[in-house]
Motif scaffolding. Sequence first.
Motif, PDB file in Angstrom:
ATOM      1  N   LEU A 132       6.491  -1.063 -11.699  1.00 49.82           N
ATOM      2  CA  LEU A 132       6.473  -0.797 -10.267  1.00 49.82           C
ATOM      3  C   LEU A 132       6.363   0.701 -10.021  1.00 49.82           C
ATOM      4  CD1 LEU A 132       6.908  -1.829  -7.296  1.00 49.82           C
ATOM      5  CD2 LEU A 132       9.356  -1.424  -7.687  1.00 49.82           C
ATOM      6  N   SER A 133       5.439   1.087  -9.166  1.00 52.86           N
ATOM      7  CA  SER A 133       5.344   2.487  -8.741  1.00 52.86           C
ATOM      8  C   SER A 133       5.309   2.519  -7.219  1.00 52.86           C
ATOM      9  CB  SER A 133       4.102   3.166  -9.318  1.00 52.86           C
ATOM     10  OG  SER A 133       2.922   2.495  -8.917  1.00 52.86           O
ATOM     11  N   ALA A 134       5.603   3.674  -6.656  1.00 54.29           N
ATOM     12  CA  ALA A 134       5.668   3.765  -5.195  1.00 54.29           C
ATOM     13  C   ALA A 134       5.269   5.162  -4.735  1.00 54.29           C
ATOM     14  CB  ALA A 134       7.070   3.425  -4.705  1.00 54.29           C
ATOM     15  N   GLU A 135       4.661   5.203  -3.560  1.00 53.45           N
ATOM     16  CA  GLU A 135       4.369   6.458  -2.873  1.00 53.45           C
ATOM     17  C   GLU A 135       4.949   6.342  -1.470  1.00 53.45           C
ATOM     18  OE1 GLU A 135       0.229   8.242  -4.395  1.00 53.45           O
ATOM     19  OE2 GLU A 135       0.040   6.280  -3.420  1.00 53.45           O
ATOM     20  N   ALA A 136       5.423   7.470  -0.953  1.00 50.49           N
ATOM     21  CA  ALA A 136       6.033   7.466   0.371  1.00 50.49           C
ATOM     22  C   ALA A 136       5.363   8.511   1.257  1.00 50.49           C
ATOM     23  CB  ALA A 136       7.534   7.737   0.264  1.00 50.49           C
ATOM     24  N   SER A 190      14.460  -4.199  -4.871  1.00 55.94           N
ATOM     25  CA  SER A 190      15.751  -3.756  -4.341  1.00 55.94           C
ATOM     26  C   SER A 190      16.052  -2.359  -4.872  1.00 55.94           C
ATOM     27  CB  SER A 190      16.873  -4.720  -4.749  1.00 55.94           C
ATOM     28  OG  SER A 190      16.976  -4.795  -6.166  1.00 55.94           O
ATOM     29  N   GLY A 191      16.843  -1.627  -4.112  1.00 58.07           N
ATOM     30  CA  GLY A 191      17.304  -0.318  -4.576  1.00 58.07           C
ATOM     31  C   GLY A 191      16.355   0.830  -4.346  1.00 58.07           C
ATOM     32  N   VAL A 192      15.268   0.624  -3.596  1.00 57.30           N
ATOM     33  CA  VAL A 192      14.355   1.734  -3.349  1.00 57.30           C
ATOM     34  C   VAL A 192      15.007   2.717  -2.375  1.00 57.30           C
ATOM     35  CG1 VAL A 192      13.197   0.502  -1.466  1.00 57.30           C
ATOM     36  CG2 VAL A 192      12.030   2.369  -2.615  1.00 57.30           C
ATOM     37  N   ILE A 200       3.389  -8.341  -4.056  1.00 56.06           N
ATOM     38  CA  ILE A 200       4.601  -7.700  -3.550  1.00 56.06           C
ATOM     39  C   ILE A 200       4.328  -7.252  -2.133  1.00 56.06           C
ATOM     40  CG2 ILE A 200       3.966  -5.383  -4.374  1.00 56.06           C
ATOM     41  CD1 ILE A 200       6.914  -4.957  -5.063  1.00 56.06           C
ATOM     42  N   ASP A 201       5.343  -7.306  -1.286  1.00 52.69           N
ATOM     43  CA  ASP A 201       5.182  -6.778   0.067  1.00 52.69           C
ATOM     44  C   ASP A 201       4.736  -5.332  -0.043  1.00 52.69           C
ATOM     45  OD1 ASP A 201       5.949  -9.162   1.183  1.00 52.69           O
ATOM     46  OD2 ASP A 201       8.066  -8.605   1.333  1.00 52.69           O
ATOM     47  N   THR A 202       3.649  -4.996   0.625  1.00 52.59           N
ATOM     48  CA  THR A 202       2.991  -3.718   0.369  1.00 52.59           C
ATOM     49  C   THR A 202       3.781  -2.501   0.802  1.00 52.59           C
ATOM     50  OG1 THR A 202       1.793  -3.963   2.457  1.00 52.59           O
ATOM     51  CG2 THR A 202       0.679  -4.715   0.442  1.00 52.59           C
ATOM     52  N   SER A 203       4.703  -2.650   1.742  1.00 48.26           N
ATOM     53  CA  SER A 203       5.390  -1.452   2.222  1.00 48.26           C
ATOM     54  C   SER A 203       6.788  -1.757   2.741  1.00 48.26           C
ATOM     55  CB  SER A 203       4.572  -0.773   3.328  1.00 48.26           C
ATOM     56  OG  SER A 203       4.449  -1.621   4.444  1.00 48.26           O
ATOM     57  N   VAL A 204       7.598  -0.699   2.736  1.00 51.55           N
ATOM     58  CA  VAL A 204       8.938  -0.731   3.324  1.00 51.55           C
ATOM     59  C   VAL A 204       9.042   0.496   4.219  1.00 51.55           C
ATOM     60  CG1 VAL A 204      11.398  -0.493   2.856  1.00 51.55           C
ATOM     61  CG2 VAL A 204      10.009  -1.967   1.414  1.00 51.55           C
ATOM     62  N   VAL A 258       6.951   3.439   2.630  1.00 48.04           N
ATOM     63  CA  VAL A 258       6.870   3.401   1.170  1.00 48.04           C
ATOM     64  C   VAL A 258       5.868   2.320   0.780  1.00 48.04           C
ATOM     65  CG1 VAL A 258       8.124   3.109  -0.990  1.00 48.04           C
ATOM     66  CG2 VAL A 258       9.272   4.121   0.987  1.00 48.04           C
ATOM     67  N   GLU A 259       4.850   2.696   0.024  1.00 41.18           N
ATOM     68  CA  GLU A 259       3.825   1.764  -0.419  1.00 41.18           C
ATOM     69  C   GLU A 259       3.982   1.512  -1.916  1.00 41.18           C
ATOM     70  OE1 GLU A 259       0.143   3.510   0.731  1.00 41.18           O
ATOM     71  OE2 GLU A 259       0.439   3.105   2.876  1.00 41.18           O
ATOM     72  N   PHE A 260       3.991   0.236  -2.298  1.00 47.22           N
ATOM     73  CA  PHE A 260       4.233  -0.148  -3.684  1.00 47.22           C
ATOM     74  C   PHE A 260       2.933  -0.516  -4.393  1.00 47.22           C
ATOM     75  CE2 PHE A 260       8.211  -1.316  -1.474  1.00 47.22           C
ATOM     76  CZ  PHE A 260       9.100  -0.537  -2.209  1.00 47.22           C
TER      77      PHE A 260
END
Length: 286
Positions: A142-146, A107-109, A175-179, A161-163
Amino acid sequence: MINETDTLFADITPRRLSVSDIRISSKIYDGGHSADVIDSGYLDLTKVLEGDSVSHRIDSVYFIDKSAGDVKAVYVSQSLVGTDSGLYMIDDTIVCSRILRKNLSVSGVSVNLAKEYDGESVAEVINVGVLSGLADGDTVELSAEAFYTQSDADTSLDIIVEFNLSGPQADCYSIDTSVVFSNASISPRELFLVDFQMDSVKVYDGTVNAPTIRNNGHLSGIVQMDAVDSISARFRDENVGVRKMVDVKVYFNPIYSNNYFVRDTILYATILPRVVEVDSAVVEVC
């Protein structure tokens, strides 16, 4: 020689029994060793003597290793019960089951939904978000790239966004791989023409062509590997005059034309009258 009155002694050891088909339920990772029995299995009664009463029970079960995995050893502690159970014995055993990865939520991304064209599809992650669902004591980062769905300037784009999970217990979670964020945009990049040089004077020639260009200059801020198609410089009319406006325009290869914005540069130059000779007389042509 053994006398009829001698007493002899010998050991009678318990008869060893076995159990088959013990089944343990797979579970979702919870950070613990607990396990649940689906089927307590079958006691091999072929080794139980006729008339004896004996059965078995499972006293406790637990995963030896609590981490997630497809083939996980489960220790089974078991015992015998019944009137004649003391005449038999049974060993504890190990069977296999699965511990499934636990799915976490984020949450909060948040991401920056707008940027200036830079030749890349990378988007800025403002807030990577917060994980929820971790077992007590676990450490997972947790890290993320967009990324934009394209690198060229445009509107109404999507950002994906890929986690990624890391840390000591990361392999125990999924984790769900993307948002996906919608309505993002890449705006054209403004460039500036610098060091363009041309002569300040030309003689009237009936065209709007600028005086001789000495240096085409270069564009400040252009992305490496992108190309300029041409640069033109033209008077607004062909007539003789002093300090006449010259419009300098930059033309891009169509592949890149939507990615840039260059303000027209205005310079000044003079068009001198053209001198011609007619029957030995000098005439100025305006």
